[in-house]
Design a protein around this motif. Structure first.
Motif, PDB file in Angstrom:
ATOM      1  N   PHE A 121      15.827  21.674 -24.827  1.00 12.69           N
ATOM      2  CA  PHE A 121      14.717  21.757 -24.225  1.00 12.69           C
ATOM      3  C   PHE A 121      13.645  21.111 -25.174  1.00 12.69           C
ATOM      4  O   PHE A 121      13.294  21.301 -26.162  1.00 12.69           O
ATOM      5  CB  PHE A 121      14.505  23.390 -24.166  1.00 12.69           C
ATOM      6  CG  PHE A 121      12.765  23.166 -23.504  1.00 12.69           C
ATOM      7  CD1 PHE A 121      12.605  23.033 -22.180  1.00 12.69           C
ATOM      8  CD2 PHE A 121      11.904  23.792 -24.263  1.00 12.69           C
ATOM      9  CE1 PHE A 121      11.345  22.870 -21.800  1.00 12.69           C
ATOM     10  CE2 PHE A 121      10.453  23.938 -23.980  1.00 12.69           C
ATOM     11  CZ  PHE A 121      10.304  23.687 -22.776  1.00 12.69           C
ATOM     12  N   MET A 138       9.272  19.668 -25.003  1.00  9.33           N
ATOM     13  CA  MET A 138       8.178  20.109 -24.161  1.00  9.33           C
ATOM     14  C   MET A 138       7.134  18.970 -24.812  1.00  9.33           C
ATOM     15  O   MET A 138       6.998  18.965 -26.166  1.00  9.33           O
ATOM     16  CB  MET A 138       7.662  21.383 -24.505  1.00  9.33           C
ATOM     17  CG  MET A 138       6.283  21.566 -23.892  1.00  9.33           C
ATOM     18  SD  MET A 138       5.588  23.282 -24.153  1.00  9.33           S
ATOM     19  CE  MET A 138       5.927  23.746 -25.869  1.00  9.33           C
ATOM     20  N   LYS A 157       3.613  18.802 -25.472  1.00 18.23           N
ATOM     21  CA  LYS A 157       2.386  19.362 -25.617  1.00 18.23           C
ATOM     22  C   LYS A 157       0.986  18.966 -24.933  1.00 18.23           C
ATOM     23  O   LYS A 157       1.085  17.660 -24.600  1.00 18.23           O
ATOM     24  CB  LYS A 157       2.316  20.130 -26.938  1.00 18.23           C
ATOM     25  CG  LYS A 157       3.453  20.657 -27.662  1.00 18.23           C
ATOM     26  CD  LYS A 157       3.367  20.912 -29.268  1.00 18.23           C
ATOM     27  CE  LYS A 157       4.417  21.841 -29.716  1.00 18.23           C
ATOM     28  NZ  LYS A 157       4.426  22.039 -31.369  1.00 18.23           N
ATOM     29  N   HIS A 217       7.566  32.209 -25.082  1.00 24.16           N
ATOM     30  CA  HIS A 217       8.330  30.862 -25.825  1.00 24.16           C
ATOM     31  C   HIS A 217       8.189  31.181 -27.298  1.00 24.16           C
ATOM     32  O   HIS A 217       9.008  30.563 -27.772  1.00 24.16           O
ATOM     33  CB  HIS A 217       7.520  29.599 -25.074  1.00 24.16           C
ATOM     34  CG  HIS A 217       8.043  28.492 -25.860  1.00 24.16           C
ATOM     35  ND1 HIS A 217       9.182  27.949 -25.461  1.00 24.16           N
ATOM     36  CD2 HIS A 217       7.379  27.727 -26.604  1.00 24.16           C
ATOM     37  CE1 HIS A 217       9.309  26.913 -26.419  1.00 24.16           C
ATOM     38  NE2 HIS A 217       8.405  26.736 -26.972  1.00 24.16           N
ATOM     39  N   VAL A 271       1.692  20.924 -19.836  1.00 22.13           N
ATOM     40  CA  VAL A 271       2.672  20.134 -20.761  1.00 22.13           C
ATOM     41  C   VAL A 271       3.685  19.709 -19.716  1.00 22.13           C
ATOM     42  O   VAL A 271       4.028  20.136 -18.493  1.00 22.13           O
ATOM     43  CB  VAL A 271       3.513  21.340 -21.470  1.00 22.13           C
ATOM     44  CG1 VAL A 271       2.125  22.130 -22.342  1.00 22.13           C
ATOM     45  CG2 VAL A 271       4.109  22.640 -20.617  1.00 22.13           C
ATOM     46  N   ALA A 294       7.746  19.692 -19.288  1.00 22.55           N
ATOM     47  CA  ALA A 294       8.927  20.634 -19.582  1.00 22.55           C
ATOM     48  C   ALA A 294      10.180  19.591 -19.399  1.00 22.55           C
ATOM     49  O   ALA A 294      10.205  19.352 -18.295  1.00 22.55           O
ATOM     50  CB  ALA A 294       8.941  21.822 -18.963  1.00 22.55           C
ATOM     51  N   HIS A 327       7.617  19.631 -28.788  1.00 20.49           N
ATOM     52  CA  HIS A 327       8.339  20.527 -29.041  1.00 20.49           C
ATOM     53  C   HIS A 327       9.815  20.239 -28.911  1.00 20.49           C
ATOM     54  O   HIS A 327      10.143  19.744 -27.784  1.00 20.49           O
ATOM     55  CB  HIS A 327       7.916  22.005 -28.624  1.00 20.49           C
ATOM     56  CG  HIS A 327       9.066  22.844 -28.437  1.00 20.49           C
ATOM     57  ND1 HIS A 327       9.278  23.675 -29.599  1.00 20.49           N
ATOM     58  CD2 HIS A 327      10.087  23.207 -27.832  1.00 20.49           C
ATOM     59  CE1 HIS A 327      10.242  24.774 -29.582  1.00 20.49           C
ATOM     60  NE2 HIS A 327      10.786  24.278 -28.289  1.00 20.49           N
ATOM     61  N   SER A 379      13.957  22.114 -29.138  1.00 16.06           N
ATOM     62  CA  SER A 379      14.710  23.368 -29.563  1.00 16.06           C
ATOM     63  C   SER A 379      15.247  23.250 -30.953  1.00 16.06           C
ATOM     64  O   SER A 379      15.597  21.965 -31.271  1.00 16.06           O
ATOM     65  CB  SER A 379      15.598  23.559 -28.620  1.00 16.06           C
ATOM     66  OG  SER A 379      15.053  23.693 -27.226  1.00 16.06           O
ATOM     67  N   GLU A 390      15.620  28.898 -24.229  1.00 16.96           N
ATOM     68  CA  GLU A 390      14.315  27.995 -23.680  1.00 16.96           C
ATOM     69  C   GLU A 390      14.591  27.206 -22.358  1.00 16.96           C
ATOM     70  O   GLU A 390      13.532  27.397 -21.450  1.00 16.96           O
ATOM     71  CB  GLU A 390      13.895  27.186 -25.048  1.00 16.96           C
ATOM     72  CG  GLU A 390      13.447  27.736 -26.148  1.00 16.96           C
ATOM     73  CD  GLU A 390      13.068  26.745 -27.234  1.00 16.96           C
ATOM     74  OE1 GLU A 390      12.628  27.170 -28.347  1.00 16.96           O
ATOM     75  OE2 GLU A 390      13.437  25.564 -27.093  1.00 16.96           O
ATOM     76  N   ILE A 391      15.626  26.737 -22.141  1.00 17.48           N
ATOM     77  CA  ILE A 391      16.035  26.311 -20.885  1.00 17.48           C
ATOM     78  C   ILE A 391      16.100  27.462 -19.767  1.00 17.48           C
ATOM     79  O   ILE A 391      15.424  27.151 -18.689  1.00 17.48           O
ATOM     80  CB  ILE A 391      17.396  25.367 -20.817  1.00 17.48           C
ATOM     81  CG1 ILE A 391      17.287  24.093 -21.738  1.00 17.48           C
ATOM     82  CG2 ILE A 391      17.763  24.947 -19.571  1.00 17.48           C
ATOM     83  CD1 ILE A 391      18.594  23.270 -22.069  1.00 17.48           C
ATOM     84  N   TRP A 450      12.463  28.092 -19.049  1.00 20.78           N
ATOM     85  CA  TRP A 450      11.350  27.227 -18.537  1.00 20.78           C
ATOM     86  C   TRP A 450      11.966  26.857 -17.328  1.00 20.78           C
ATOM     87  O   TRP A 450      11.308  26.342 -16.299  1.00 20.78           O
ATOM     88  CB  TRP A 450      11.455  26.093 -19.419  1.00 20.78           C
ATOM     89  CG  TRP A 450      10.349  26.351 -20.661  1.00 20.78           C
ATOM     90  CD1 TRP A 450      10.729  26.864 -21.711  1.00 20.78           C
ATOM     91  CD2 TRP A 450       8.919  26.013 -20.945  1.00 20.78           C
ATOM     92  NE1 TRP A 450       9.493  27.122 -22.716  1.00 20.78           N
ATOM     93  CE2 TRP A 450       8.356  26.627 -21.979  1.00 20.78           C
ATOM     94  CE3 TRP A 450       7.934  25.146 -19.984  1.00 20.78           C
ATOM     95  CZ2 TRP A 450       7.210  26.266 -22.400  1.00 20.78           C
ATOM     96  CZ3 TRP A 450       6.797  25.133 -20.270  1.00 20.78           C
ATOM     97  CH2 TRP A 450       6.167  25.668 -21.427  1.00 20.78           C
TER      98      TRP A 450
END
Ligand code: RTP
Length: 147
Positions: free
Chosen positions: A5, A7, A9, A48, A70, A72, A115, A117, A126-127, A130
């Protein structure tokens, strides 16, 4: 195949780095499997970053993540979790090597653009957080030559 994952920011989105960051992951040979622009609320951001809830910078971090949209993403490929972290660079941009995303594009730990993982297990969680709707399954026609 391993997935991670990633992101971008709010500062990375505001500074116009979406294309630059996607390009770095594509050029390395990874496949984009999920992508959305989202503005998350406080409970979601706190979930998160739950592992960091005891840190003194936690509230500032949550405020920052909820301040604006953000991007994702889910990226897939061989060793994508660890290699993705290398592409991103050290957490503090002052210590990120030139050539990494943070080393090239950021100066402050509190505004470090991206970010990623930190483990396969974190990536899985996280996947799921999100992308609760799941990821569309598709294959690039170039897959057979990527590695
Ligand atoms: P990320 O989760 O964003 O990929 O970052 P990371 O693993 O490299 O670093 P982590 O220790 O998990 O910290 C998460 C994010 O918190 C912010 N931070 N601020 N003010 C500070 O001292 C401080 N330390 C960390 C950064 O935005 C970091 O990416």
């Amino acid at each position: 195949m391993e997935q991670t994952f990633i992101m971008i920011k709010p500062d990375g989105v505001q500074r116009g780095f979406i294309g630059e960051i996607i390009s770095r992951f594509e050029k390395k040979g990874f496949s984009l499997k999920g992508l959305k622009l989202v503005k998350v609320d406080r409970p979601f951001a706190e979930k998160h970053y739950a592992d960091l809830s005891a840190k003194p910078f936690f509230n500032g971090l949550v405020e920052y993540i909820i301040s604006d949209p953000v991007v994702a993403m889910v990226w897939e490929g061989k060793n994508v979790v660890a290699t993705g972290r290398k592409i991103i660079g050290a957490t503090n941009p002052a210590e990120s090597a030139p050539g990494t995303i943070r080393g090239d594009l950021a100066v402050e730990v509190g505004r470090n653009v991206i970010h990623g993982s930190d483990s396969v297990e974190s990536a899985r969680k996280e996947i799921a957080l999100w992308f609760p709707e799941g990821i569309i399954s598709w294959q690039s026609s170039l897959n057979q030559w990527i590695y």
